[in-house]
Scaffold this active site. Structure first.
Site, PDB file in Angstrom:
ATOM      1  N   CYS A 111       0.833  -1.188   0.094  1.00 49.14           N
ATOM      2  CA  CYS A 111       0.113  -0.084  -0.017  1.00 49.14           C
ATOM      3  C   CYS A 111       0.803   0.992  -0.059  1.00 49.14           C
ATOM      4  O   CYS A 111       0.089   2.436  -0.184  1.00 49.14           O
ATOM      5  CB  CYS A 111      -0.991   0.041   1.108  1.00 49.14           C
ATOM      6  SG  CYS A 111      -1.943  -1.589   1.252  1.00 49.14           S
ATOM      7  N   HIS A 252      -3.087   7.339   2.170  1.00 47.65           N
ATOM      8  CA  HIS A 252      -3.668   5.952   1.611  1.00 47.65           C
ATOM      9  C   HIS A 252      -4.875   5.705   2.355  1.00 47.65           C
ATOM     10  O   HIS A 252      -4.950   5.916   3.546  1.00 47.65           O
ATOM     11  CB  HIS A 252      -2.383   5.027   1.920  1.00 47.65           C
ATOM     12  CG  HIS A 252      -2.759   3.477   1.957  1.00 47.65           C
ATOM     13  ND1 HIS A 252      -3.937   3.033   0.871  1.00 47.65           N
ATOM     14  CD2 HIS A 252      -3.076   2.379   2.878  1.00 47.65           C
ATOM     15  CE1 HIS A 252      -4.009   1.727   1.020  1.00 47.65           C
ATOM     16  NE2 HIS A 252      -3.783   1.285   2.220  1.00 47.65           N
ATOM     17  N   ASN A 282     -10.262  -0.151   0.572  1.00 50.53           N
ATOM     18  CA  ASN A 282      -8.899  -0.020   0.518  1.00 50.53           C
ATOM     19  C   ASN A 282      -8.384  -0.674  -0.795  1.00 50.53           C
ATOM     20  O   ASN A 282      -8.538  -1.850  -0.932  1.00 50.53           O
ATOM     21  CB  ASN A 282      -8.155  -0.710   1.592  1.00 50.53           C
ATOM     22  CG  ASN A 282      -6.752  -0.975   1.842  1.00 50.53           C
ATOM     23  OD1 ASN A 282      -6.004  -0.493   0.584  1.00 50.53           O
ATOM     24  ND2 ASN A 282      -6.122  -1.196   2.907  1.00 50.53           N
TER      25      ASN A 282
HETATM   26  N1  COA Z   1     -17.436  -7.941  11.631  1.00 52.75           N
HETATM   27  C1  COA Z   1     -17.785  -7.969  12.684  1.00 52.75           C
HETATM   28  N2  COA Z   1     -17.189  -8.005  13.948  1.00 52.75           N
HETATM   29  C2  COA Z   1     -15.892  -8.136  13.557  1.00 52.75           C
HETATM   30  C3  COA Z   1     -15.299  -7.863  12.423  1.00 52.75           C
HETATM   31  C4  COA Z   1     -16.216  -7.884  11.376  1.00 52.75           C
HETATM   32  N3  COA Z   1     -15.861  -7.926  10.070  1.00 52.75           N
HETATM   33  N4  COA Z   1     -13.829  -8.153  12.416  1.00 52.75           N
HETATM   34  C5  COA Z   1     -13.640  -8.190  13.774  1.00 52.75           C
HETATM   35  N5  COA Z   1     -15.081  -8.349  14.519  1.00 52.75           N
HETATM   36  C6  COA Z   1     -14.944  -8.498  15.945  1.00 52.75           C
HETATM   37  C7  COA Z   1     -13.764  -9.197  16.616  1.00 52.75           C
HETATM   38  O1  COA Z   1     -13.766 -10.312  16.419  1.00 52.75           O
HETATM   39  C8  COA Z   1     -13.879  -8.441  17.844  1.00 52.75           C
HETATM   40  O2  COA Z   1     -14.673  -9.264  18.805  1.00 52.75           O
HETATM   41  P1  COA Z   1     -14.443  -9.622  20.242  1.00 52.75           P
HETATM   42  O3  COA Z   1     -14.418  -8.068  20.920  1.00 52.75           O
HETATM   43  O4  COA Z   1     -15.554 -10.446  20.493  1.00 52.75           O
HETATM   44  O5  COA Z   1     -13.075 -10.197  20.275  1.00 52.75           O
HETATM   45  C9  COA Z   1     -14.068  -6.895  17.804  1.00 52.75           C
HETATM   46  O6  COA Z   1     -14.915  -7.118  16.415  1.00 52.75           O
HETATM   47  C10 COA Z   1     -13.340  -6.090  17.958  1.00 52.75           C
HETATM   48  O7  COA Z   1     -11.991  -6.564  16.853  1.00 52.75           O
HETATM   49  P2  COA Z   1     -10.770  -5.591  16.523  1.00 52.75           P
HETATM   50  O8  COA Z   1      -9.670  -6.448  15.854  1.00 52.75           O
HETATM   51  O9  COA Z   1     -10.640  -4.956  17.848  1.00 52.75           O
HETATM   52  O10 COA Z   1     -11.410  -4.588  15.757  1.00 52.75           O
HETATM   53  P3  COA Z   1     -11.038  -3.033  15.486  1.00 52.75           P
HETATM   54  O11 COA Z   1     -11.571  -2.101  15.764  1.00 52.75           O
HETATM   55  O12 COA Z   1      -9.500  -3.361  15.378  1.00 52.75           O
HETATM   56  O13 COA Z   1     -11.171  -3.268  13.664  1.00 52.75           O
HETATM   57  C11 COA Z   1     -10.026  -3.642  11.488  1.00 52.75           C
HETATM   58  C12 COA Z   1     -10.559  -4.500  12.739  1.00 52.75           C
HETATM   59  C13 COA Z   1      -9.275  -4.625  10.793  1.00 52.75           C
HETATM   60  C14 COA Z   1     -10.985  -2.787  10.832  1.00 52.75           C
HETATM   61  C15 COA Z   1      -9.086  -2.587  12.141  1.00 52.75           C
HETATM   62  O14 COA Z   1      -8.058  -3.248  12.999  1.00 52.75           O
HETATM   63  C16 COA Z   1      -8.084  -2.190  10.998  1.00 52.75           C
HETATM   64  O15 COA Z   1      -8.705  -1.498  10.236  1.00 52.75           O
HETATM   65  N6  COA Z   1      -6.877  -2.321  10.932  1.00 52.75           N
HETATM   66  C17 COA Z   1      -6.009  -1.739  10.088  1.00 52.75           C
HETATM   67  C18 COA Z   1      -6.113  -2.723   8.786  1.00 52.75           C
HETATM   68  C19 COA Z   1      -5.354  -2.002   7.648  1.00 52.75           C
HETATM   69  O16 COA Z   1      -5.593  -0.924   7.327  1.00 52.75           O
HETATM   70  N7  COA Z   1      -4.871  -2.704   6.779  1.00 52.75           N
HETATM   71  C20 COA Z   1      -4.277  -2.394   5.515  1.00 52.75           C
HETATM   72  C21 COA Z   1      -3.001  -1.418   5.667  1.00 52.75           C
HETATM   73  S1  COA Z   1      -2.453  -1.041   4.346  1.00 52.75           S
END
Ligand code: COA
Length: 326
Positions: A111, A252, A282
């Site tokens: 990215c 990004h 993304n």
């Molecule tokens: N739908 C519903 N619930 C979801 C889910 C989804 N798609 N994905 C995760 N969850 C749940 C998890 O299981 C967790 O449940 P729990 O509390 O019972 O364990 C809860 O939601 C919170 O999970 P968490 O991983 O803390 O969520 P988050 O707020 O960090 O969001 C992302 C997850 C992936 C959206 C976030 O971490 C993110 O955007 N990270 C950066 C990723 C990125 O940009 N990558 C590319 C970079 S180039």
């Protein structure tokens, strides 16, 4: 001497995949996706390919730059979802748009790829090697997404963006670009390998799986929020500029909350951080040129505006570059 952007172009697939549809694939809700990422829909390739989208975006950028394909000296494509490893996507784009004189190669920095490609193109121009360069970010991430993994499949979309850089007698800016290979496992897309007869295991065959993007979402989130404000402060300092000199930060488009956290850390107002992940998700190395093109189309950019481009992603890689709008 440096490269200035003379034209931009974009291409996205016509099929739009709404958050709601993902509820049928994985245990999630459209509202959760929107709240945690800012993404509402994304475009998904059905007939389109990494090459076709790149070529379409390139043709549009060339038209605006008023250049013929044969005037292009170099095509640089950033992608982590090429249709083929060889020939590279840039050579296939050359074939499609008939840029017969161009030297072509791909660049792989996930990215951060568009920022790395932009900086590379500027370096060729500043060294006096080339005059006109097409820089393209194109991704067909739906091909490399695990559609059963709710942690990743909700995030990505397909698309391409292109810019034409032309040599101009004006000073350039120093970029701030970085890598940390020691943290690479946080975000991976492993390639398939055949076994060789000399003892190497074939990971794909032995585990009966093919490879998709795998990610530690929270680790990537923290990495982006920590490293991007720092890289922006550094690039400004290096070029003796201040935040007041910058009209927009073109980041990004991974997650709305990441962009908002970066703005907050920098103490800059939200309006300086345009976003469009709501419509596209993304799109990895396509996200920055897609957003630039959209900003231009909306008449948000005027001559002399200074912008900071900032990418981050797998590798880990991240980087910033400053541009002055034509
Ligand atoms: N739908 C519903 N619930 C979801 C889910 C989804 N798609 N994905 C995760 N969850 C749940 C998890 O299981 C967790 O449940 P729990 O509390 O019972 O364990 C809860 O939601 C919170 O999970 P968490 O991983 O803390 O969520 P988050 O707020 O960090 O969001 C992302 C997850 C992936 C959206 C976030 O971490 C993110 O955007 N990270 C950066 C990723 C990125 O940009 N990558 C590319 C970079 S180039």
């Amino acid at each position: 001497m440096t490269g200035v952007i003379k034209g931009t172009g974009a291409s996205v697939p016509s099929r739009i995949l709404e958050n709601k549809e993902l509820e049928n694939l994985v245990e999630t809700s459209g509202a959760w996706i929107q709240e945690r990422t800012g993404i509402e829909r994304r475009h998904i390739a059905v007939r389109e390919t990494t090459v076709s989208m790149a070529a379409e975006a390139a043709a549009e950028a060339l038209k605006e730059a008023e250049l013929q394909p044969e005037q292009i000296d170099m095509i640089l494509v950033s992608t982590m979802s090429p249709e083929e490893i060889m020939p590279c996507t840039a050579c296939q784009v050359q074939r499609e748009i008939k840029a017969s004189r161009a030297v072509c190669f791909d660049l792989s920095a996930a990215c951060s790829g568009f920022v790395m490609a932009y900086v590379t193109a500027c370096a060729y121009i500043e060294a006096g090697i080339f005059q006109n360069i097409l820089v393209i970010g194109s991704e067909c991430l739906s091909d490399v997404t695990d559609w059963s993994d709710r942690g990743t499949c909700i995030l990505f979309g397909d698309g391409a963006g292109a810019v034409v850089l032309t040599a101009a007698e004006e000073p350039g800016y120093l970029p701030s670009i970085y890598s940390d290979g020691s943290k690479g496992e946080a975000l991976t897309l492993k390639s398939r390998q055949n076994h060789n007869p000399f003892g190497k295991e074939a990971p794909g065959e032995s585990q009966g799986t093919s490879y998709y993007i795998e990610m530690d979402g929270q680790a990537i989130f923290k990495f982006a929020v920590r490293s991007i404000p720092q890289a922006i402060e550094e690039v400004l300092q290096k070029n003796h500029l201040h935040k007041g000199d910058i009209q927009y930060y073109v980041l990004h488009q991974a997650n709305e909350r990441i962009v908002e956290a970066v703005a907050k850390r920098l103490g800059e107002p939200a309006y300086k951080f345009p976003m469009n992940m709501k419509e596209y998700g993304n799109t990895s190395s396509a996200s920055i040129p897609l957003l630039l093109h959209e900003m231009k189309e909306k008449n948000m950019l005027k001559s002399g505006d200074r912008l900071v481009l900032a990418g981050f992603g797998g590798g880990l890689t991240w980087g910033t570059a400053i541009i002055t709008w034509k």
